[in-house]
Motif scaffolding. Structure first.
Motif, PDB file in Angstrom:
ATOM      1  N   CYS A   1      18.300  25.370 -10.345  1.00 31.67           N
ATOM      2  CA  CYS A   1      17.105  26.114 -10.734  1.00 31.67           C
ATOM      3  C   CYS A   1      16.252  26.563  -9.562  1.00 31.67           C
ATOM      4  CB  CYS A   1      16.258  25.303 -11.716  1.00 31.67           C
ATOM      5  SG  CYS A   1      15.616  23.752 -11.025  1.00 31.67           S
ATOM      6  N   ASN A   2      16.463  25.983  -8.359  1.00 29.71           N
ATOM      7  CA  ASN A   2      15.654  26.425  -7.219  1.00 29.71           C
ATOM      8  C   ASN A   2      16.359  27.470  -6.364  1.00 29.71           C
ATOM      9  OD1 ASN A   2      17.515  24.882  -5.750  1.00 29.71           O
ATOM     10  ND2 ASN A   2      16.126  23.149  -5.492  1.00 29.71           N
ATOM     11  N   ALA A   3      17.475  28.004  -6.870  1.00 29.31           N
ATOM     12  CA  ALA A   3      18.169  29.081  -6.164  1.00 29.31           C
ATOM     13  C   ALA A   3      17.431  30.410  -6.370  1.00 29.31           C
ATOM     14  CB  ALA A   3      19.603  29.205  -6.670  1.00 29.31           C
TER      15      ALA A   3
ATOM     16  N   PHE B   1      14.221  23.877  -1.347  1.00 30.21           N
ATOM     17  CA  PHE B   1      13.603  22.576  -1.095  1.00 30.21           C
ATOM     18  C   PHE B   1      12.840  22.030  -2.308  1.00 30.21           C
ATOM     19  CE2 PHE B   1      14.130  24.096   3.278  1.00 30.21           C
ATOM     20  CZ  PHE B   1      14.662  22.965   3.886  1.00 30.21           C
ATOM     21  N   THR B   2      12.677  22.826  -3.376  1.00 29.99           N
ATOM     22  CA  THR B   2      11.944  22.315  -4.545  1.00 29.99           C
ATOM     23  C   THR B   2      12.822  21.301  -5.259  1.00 29.99           C
ATOM     24  OG1 THR B   2      10.850  24.462  -4.758  1.00 29.99           O
ATOM     25  CG2 THR B   2      10.645  22.958  -6.606  1.00 29.99           C
ATOM     26  N   ASP B   3      12.647  20.056  -4.874  1.00 24.03           N
ATOM     27  CA  ASP B   3      13.525  18.983  -5.319  1.00 24.03           C
ATOM     28  C   ASP B   3      12.810  17.665  -5.049  1.00 24.03           C
ATOM     29  OD1 ASP B   3      16.521  17.998  -5.806  1.00 24.03           O
ATOM     30  OD2 ASP B   3      15.739  16.907  -4.073  1.00 24.03           O
ATOM     31  N   GLY B   4      12.907  16.737  -5.986  1.00 21.29           N
ATOM     32  CA  GLY B   4      12.217  15.469  -5.827  1.00 21.29           C
ATOM     33  C   GLY B   4      12.619  14.719  -4.574  1.00 21.29           C
ATOM     34  N   GLY B   5      13.929  14.697  -4.268  1.00 18.36           N
ATOM     35  CA  GLY B   5      14.395  14.011  -3.073  1.00 18.36           C
ATOM     36  C   GLY B   5      13.854  14.649  -1.812  1.00 18.36           C
ATOM     37  N   GLU B   6      13.857  15.980  -1.771  1.00 14.74           N
ATOM     38  CA  GLU B   6      13.362  16.691  -0.588  1.00 14.74           C
ATOM     39  C   GLU B   6      11.854  16.528  -0.423  1.00 14.74           C
ATOM     40  OE1 GLU B   6      15.237  18.128   1.640  1.00 14.74           O
ATOM     41  OE2 GLU B   6      17.121  17.938   0.549  1.00 14.74           O
TER      42      GLU B   6
ATOM     43  N   GLY C   1      12.154  10.371  -3.999  1.00 16.70           N
ATOM     44  CA  GLY C   1      13.380   9.624  -4.297  1.00 16.70           C
ATOM     45  C   GLY C   1      14.358  10.515  -5.025  1.00 16.70           C
ATOM     46  N   CYS C   2      14.068  10.838  -6.269  1.00 16.86           N
ATOM     47  CA  CYS C   2      14.770  11.868  -7.027  1.00 16.86           C
ATOM     48  C   CYS C   2      13.763  12.386  -8.037  1.00 16.86           C
ATOM     49  CB  CYS C   2      16.051  11.352  -7.675  1.00 16.86           C
ATOM     50  SG  CYS C   2      15.885   9.843  -8.632  1.00 16.86           S
ATOM     51  N   GLU C   3      14.195  13.180  -8.979  1.00 14.87           N
ATOM     52  CA  GLU C   3      13.213  13.813  -9.866  1.00 14.87           C
ATOM     53  C   GLU C   3      13.669  13.757 -11.308  1.00 14.87           C
ATOM     54  OE1 GLU C   3      14.710  18.419  -9.953  1.00 14.87           O
ATOM     55  OE2 GLU C   3      13.621  17.712  -8.205  1.00 14.87           O
ATOM     56  N   MET C   4      12.707  13.851 -12.217  1.00  8.69           N
ATOM     57  CA  MET C   4      13.013  13.950 -13.637  1.00  8.69           C
ATOM     58  C   MET C   4      13.183  15.402 -14.041  1.00  8.69           C
ATOM     59  SD  MET C   4      13.576  11.928 -16.176  1.00  8.69           S
ATOM     60  CE  MET C   4      12.714  10.369 -16.221  1.00  8.69           C
ATOM     61  N   GLY C   5      12.729  16.312 -13.218  1.00 12.72           N
ATOM     62  CA  GLY C   5      12.795  17.739 -13.497  1.00 12.72           C
ATOM     63  C   GLY C   5      11.702  18.443 -12.720  1.00 12.72           C
ATOM     64  N   ILE C   6      11.702  19.774 -12.810  1.00 15.96           N
ATOM     65  CA  ILE C   6      10.667  20.584 -12.162  1.00 15.96           C
ATOM     66  C   ILE C   6       9.760  21.125 -13.255  1.00 15.96           C
ATOM     67  CG2 ILE C   6      10.173  22.511 -10.619  1.00 15.96           C
ATOM     68  CD1 ILE C   6      11.966  20.480  -9.279  1.00 15.96           C
ATOM     69  N   SER C   7       8.543  20.626 -13.310  1.00 16.23           N
ATOM     70  CA  SER C   7       7.613  21.090 -14.333  1.00 16.23           C
ATOM     71  C   SER C   7       6.995  22.414 -13.916  1.00 16.23           C
ATOM     72  CB  SER C   7       6.504  20.063 -14.552  1.00 16.23           C
ATOM     73  OG  SER C   7       5.487  20.613 -15.371  1.00 16.23           O
ATOM     74  N   THR C   8       7.063  23.402 -14.800  1.00 16.46           N
ATOM     75  CA  THR C   8       6.435  24.693 -14.526  1.00 16.46           C
ATOM     76  C   THR C   8       5.193  24.889 -15.384  1.00 16.46           C
ATOM     77  OG1 THR C   8       7.959  25.735 -16.103  1.00 16.46           O
ATOM     78  CG2 THR C   8       8.574  25.794 -13.791  1.00 16.46           C
TER      79      THR C   8
END
Length: 360
Positions: free
Chosen positions: A203-205, A316-321, A325-332
């Motif tokens: 989704c961050n592409a 780079f829109t990513d919880g790890g980046e 640690g990691c992410e549950m998702g990207i909230s918009t």
């Protein structure tokens, strides 16, 4: 993978693929979440009234978090780790294409929990991948405290429109890169190649490229030389006069392709770029490549997305980046959580009021 071949695209096959490196990455993500500070029990705010009544706002777990997602097996372990660390139980409902991988991951996680004397039911995978099971989760009032959909526009819209439980919408990613006339063109080529081709199925592409008309005649042929052999261009009239590609259709600037396809539009200036993004963005991630302070400031203030980049790839829109640690998702969305959702976004709070016989 064998079962999916011939039924889904190569890009979707890549989403399903579990290599040794990806499995190691999933395990590392869990370790990183485990090493993060406990998000619970923090006094977020406190004040004492003049009469001595102490009012504190304290972080607490959500309770039971349901995640409906599609074809990425790593979401299974990321979501489970984040839910556990934030003090919640999770109910995972994956897509049918990735079910066997997700089931193997959850089986391993539950075995790990049991070995530590923790109830296996802290992590659950819905065994039914039909639409009925998704609908049941969306309407499980009294059982589900928070529902998070991760996937395409169809899934997210279905949850937003039909859920009667609390939902955080993780939106689709129609991500823009805007190359402003003062940009370093070599930098712009590197950023676009990374944002579009490093992993187009996420989704961050990048899905849309905006280029100032003042540099389009110089820049677009360089772009075609760099990625034209791999990427199909969907071009507006101005861009089509400079490089070869497919004329952009009515929906091409509103489509999350998740593939080697890039919509390209020429704009007059940063004001038109910001205007275009406002009309077509899904609020995920947008980038500007520029050496102009005025353009940077206008882009930052004018673009209303969860992540705004200056001279960097949207990938780079990513919880790890972002150090989560990691992410549950990207909230918009804008309520409670926005952008990559880590531990803090998976907690809520309550007020704890301490008195000494206070009455009102």
């Amino acid at each position: 993978l064998e079962a999916a071949k011939g039924t889904v695209s190569d890009v979707m096959l890549d989403r399903l693929l579990l290599t040794s490196a990806r499995i190691a990455g999933m395990a590392q993500g869990i370790r990183e979440v485990a090493a993060l500070p406990d998000p619970l029990g923090h006094i977020l705010e406190e004040h004492t009234r003049a009469d001595g009544l102490l009012i504190q706002r304290v972080s607490v777990p959500m309770g039971v978090i349901a995640i409906i997602y599609e074809s990425r097996p790593n979401v299974t372990s990321d979501a489970a780790a984040l839910a556990l660390k934030s003090g919640s139980a999770c109910v995972l409902r994956g897509g049918k294409e990735a079910f066997r991988s997700a089931n193997a991951i959850v089986t391993a996680l539950r075995k790990g929990l049991a070995s530590l004397g923790i109830t296996e039911n802290a992590v659950n995978l819905v065994q039914d991948t039909s639409r009925a099971s998704a609908t049941a989760l969306m309407t499980a009032n009294g059982y589900i405290d928070l529902l998070i959909p991760r996937g395409g526009a169809g899934l997210i819209n279905a949850c937003v429109q039909n859920a009667t439980v609390n939902v955080i919408a993780t939106g689709t990613g129609i991500c823009h890169v805007y190359v402003e006339k003062t940009a370093d063109l070599g930098m712009a080529l590197n950023i676009i190649e990374n944002a579009k081709t490093s992993r187009p199925s996420v989704c961050n592409a990048e899905e849309v490229l905006l280029v100032d008309k003042a540099i389009a005649a110089e820049f677009l042929p360089k772009l075609a030389g760099r990625i034209g052999g791999k990427v199909e261009f969907r071009l507006d009239g101005n861009a089509a006069a400079i490089i070869s590609g497919t004329p952009a259709g009515e929906k091409d600037f509103d489509t999350e392709f998740l593939d080697y396809i890039l919509a390209v539009k020429c704009v007059e200036n940063y004001a038109e770029a910001v205007q275009h993004i406002a009309a077509h963005s899904t609020g995920h991630s947008e980038a500007i490549v520029t050496n102009s302070d005025a353009a940077k400031a206008a882009f930052i203030s004018g673009v209303d997305s969860s992540a705004v980049y200056i001279n960097a790839s949207t990938r780079f829109t990513d919880g790890g980046e972002f150090g989560l640690g990691c992410e549950m998702g990207i909230s918009t969305q804008k309520l409670h959580a926005r952008g990559p959702m880590g531990l803090r976004e998976l907690t809520t709070y309550k007020y704890v009021i301490t008195g000494k016989g206070h009455i009102r």
